[in-house]
Design a protein around this motif. Structure first.
Motif, short mmCIF file in Angstrom:
data_model
loop_
_atom_site.label_atom_id
_atom_site.label_comp_id
_atom_site.label_asym_id
_atom_site.label_seq_id
_atom_site.Cartn_x
_atom_site.Cartn_y
_atom_site.Cartn_z
N ASN A 93 -5.41 12.02 -0.69
CA ASN A 93 -4.71 13.31 -0.55
C ASN A 93 -3.71 13.31 0.60
O ASN A 93 -3.11 14.33 0.89
CB ASN A 93 -5.71 14.46 -0.40
N LEU A 94 -3.54 12.15 1.25
CA LEU A 94 -2.57 12.07 2.34
C LEU A 94 -1.97 10.66 2.40
O LEU A 94 -2.70 9.68 2.56
CB LEU A 94 -3.24 12.39 3.69
N LEU A 95 -0.65 10.60 2.23
CA LEU A 95 0.08 9.34 2.37
C LEU A 95 0.92 9.43 3.65
O LEU A 95 1.78 10.31 3.75
CB LEU A 95 0.99 9.11 1.16
N VAL A 96 0.64 8.57 4.60
CA VAL A 96 1.35 8.58 5.87
C VAL A 96 2.34 7.41 5.89
O VAL A 96 1.97 6.27 5.58
CB VAL A 96 0.38 8.45 7.06
N ARG A 97 3.57 7.73 6.22
CA ARG A 97 4.61 6.71 6.26
C ARG A 97 4.37 5.77 7.45
O ARG A 97 4.16 6.23 8.58
CB ARG A 97 5.97 7.40 6.41
N ARG A 98 4.40 4.50 7.18
CA ARG A 98 4.33 3.49 8.24
C ARG A 98 5.38 2.45 7.95
O ARG A 98 5.22 1.63 7.04
CB ARG A 98 2.94 2.87 8.33
N GLY A 99 6.46 2.50 8.71
CA GLY A 99 7.55 1.58 8.46
C GLY A 99 8.10 1.76 7.06
O GLY A 99 8.50 2.86 6.67
N SER A 100 8.08 0.69 6.26
CA SER A 100 8.58 0.76 4.90
C SER A 100 7.46 0.91 3.87
O SER A 100 7.65 0.66 2.68
CB SER A 100 9.39 -0.49 4.57
N GLY A 101 6.28 1.31 4.34
CA GLY A 101 5.14 1.45 3.43
C GLY A 101 4.42 2.77 3.61
O GLY A 101 4.79 3.62 4.43
N LEU A 102 3.36 2.95 2.81
CA LEU A 102 2.57 4.17 2.81
C LEU A 102 1.10 3.83 3.01
O LEU A 102 0.57 2.93 2.36
CB LEU A 102 2.73 4.91 1.47
N ALA A 250 -7.07 20.06 6.85
CA ALA A 250 -5.85 20.13 7.65
C ALA A 250 -6.10 19.65 9.08
O ALA A 250 -5.31 18.89 9.65
CB ALA A 250 -5.30 21.55 7.65
N VAL A 251 -7.22 20.10 9.67
CA VAL A 251 -7.57 19.68 11.04
C VAL A 251 -7.76 18.16 11.08
O VAL A 251 -7.37 17.51 12.06
CB VAL A 251 -8.84 20.41 11.51
N ALA A 252 -8.31 17.59 10.02
CA ALA A 252 -8.53 16.14 9.98
C ALA A 252 -7.22 15.37 9.95
O ALA A 252 -7.18 14.18 10.29
CB ALA A 252 -9.38 15.78 8.77
N MET A 253 -6.13 16.03 9.54
CA MET A 253 -4.82 15.38 9.50
C MET A 253 -4.20 15.20 10.87
O MET A 253 -3.35 14.33 11.07
CB MET A 253 -3.86 16.18 8.62
N VAL A 254 -4.58 16.04 11.82
CA VAL A 254 -3.90 16.10 13.12
C VAL A 254 -3.82 14.73 13.79
O VAL A 254 -2.72 14.27 14.16
CB VAL A 254 -4.55 17.15 14.04
N PRO A 255 -4.94 14.02 13.99
CA PRO A 255 -4.82 12.71 14.65
C PRO A 255 -4.10 11.67 13.80
O PRO A 255 -3.45 10.77 14.34
CB PRO A 255 -6.29 12.31 14.91
N LEU A 256 -4.20 11.80 12.49
CA LEU A 256 -3.54 10.84 11.60
C LEU A 256 -2.03 10.96 11.66
O LEU A 256 -1.31 9.99 11.41
CB LEU A 256 -4.02 11.04 10.15
#
Length: 278
Positions: A93-102, A250-256
């Protein structure tokens, strides 16, 4: 978090993303944090071109994307890297961008774990077999006796039963009617369906009495109290509603996302205001 210096956009991907609460929750928080970030909704139909969506996520400016129904399985598959929770559940449920990947995460699992508090469940009944139900299954881990699963798509139920079996969990597929009959005897009822979004909907399990030790976990959040939550409260049963779940994931997203620690408190305060105003 490795993102472009131009990264400033958070997005929500789902078939009805523009109707979701998330932009209204996140944008006031991001403004108070002075991050310069914004949160926007991308409506993507169930049969939408997800290859195009992935391409958009890799454009400059994207920080991360929340993913909701019905695209959580796609998100798990499209992630270039994924956490163990995503790999185990097959949902993201969460894709975080890292450089050119997810990088794929599942904060639904974190939220369920927090809200159920690690309590052993002698028998869990899952109404629905999509990404939310998978989050519950993974969060329960071996801390459950029996799991009964129903879904309007029998194949989805079978897939979740197979996943449970791979964890060593005693699970079985049941019909919708069998699920209604079982509800009175289980210790955990999970509504992982859209039932309750309409104020005229009946309780997801039918409304019969529940066991005294039961917990109702209703993923639906709406301006009204869902019939499932209202009925469970009337029975004196502990309830976890969609607002509770929205807060914790949502709170769990904060550090990510690498946000300031005060973001968690701001999210809780903003959600409380939104709920009071609804």
């Amino acid at each position: 978090m490795e993102t472009s210096t131009e990264a400033f956009r958070l997005v929500l991907i789902g078939s009805a993303a523009s109707n979701a609460m998330s932009p209204g929750l996140w944008n006031p928080v991001l403004l108070k944090l002075g991050s310069g970030w914004t949160y926007e909704a991308w409506d993507v139909a169930p049969d939408g071109d997800l290859a195009v969506v992935r391409g958009r996520l890799l454009e400059p400016g994207i920080v991360a994307a929340n993913v909701t129904m019905p695209h959580k399985h796609w998100a798990a598959e499209t992630a270039d890297e994924a956490t163990d929770a995503v790999r185990r559940s097959g949902a993201c449920n969460l894709l975080v961008r890292r450089g050119s990947g997810l990088v794929g995460h599942n904060t639904d699992i974190t939220a369920v774990d927090v809200l159920l508090g690690g309590q052993f469940q002698r028998h869990a009944l899952l109404l629905g077999a999509g990404g939310a139900a998978r989050a519950v299954l993974v969060a329960l881990g071996g801390n459950v006796g029996t799991v009964s699963i129903t879904d309007r798509d029998p194949r989805a139920s079978e897939e979740l039963v197979d996943l449970a079996a791979s964890f060593g969990i005693d699970a079985r597929k049941v019909t919708w009617q069998q699920a209604q009959d079982l509800a009175r005897d289980v210790s955990l009822v999970v509504n992982a369906t859209p039932i309750g979004k309409d104020a005229s909907d009946r309780p997801a399990w039918g409304g019969d009495p529940l066991a005294p030790d039961a917990v109702l976990y209703d993923f639906v959040y709406a301006a009204h109290t869902t019939a499932s939550v209202a009925r469970a409260r009337g029975l004196g049963i502990r309830t976890v509603d969609g607002w509770d779940h929205l807060r914790e994931q949502a709170v769990a997203m904060v550090p990510l996302l690498g946000l300031d620690g005060q973001a968690g408190l701001l999210l809780q305060q903003t959600l409380e205001r939104l709920r009071a105003a609804s």
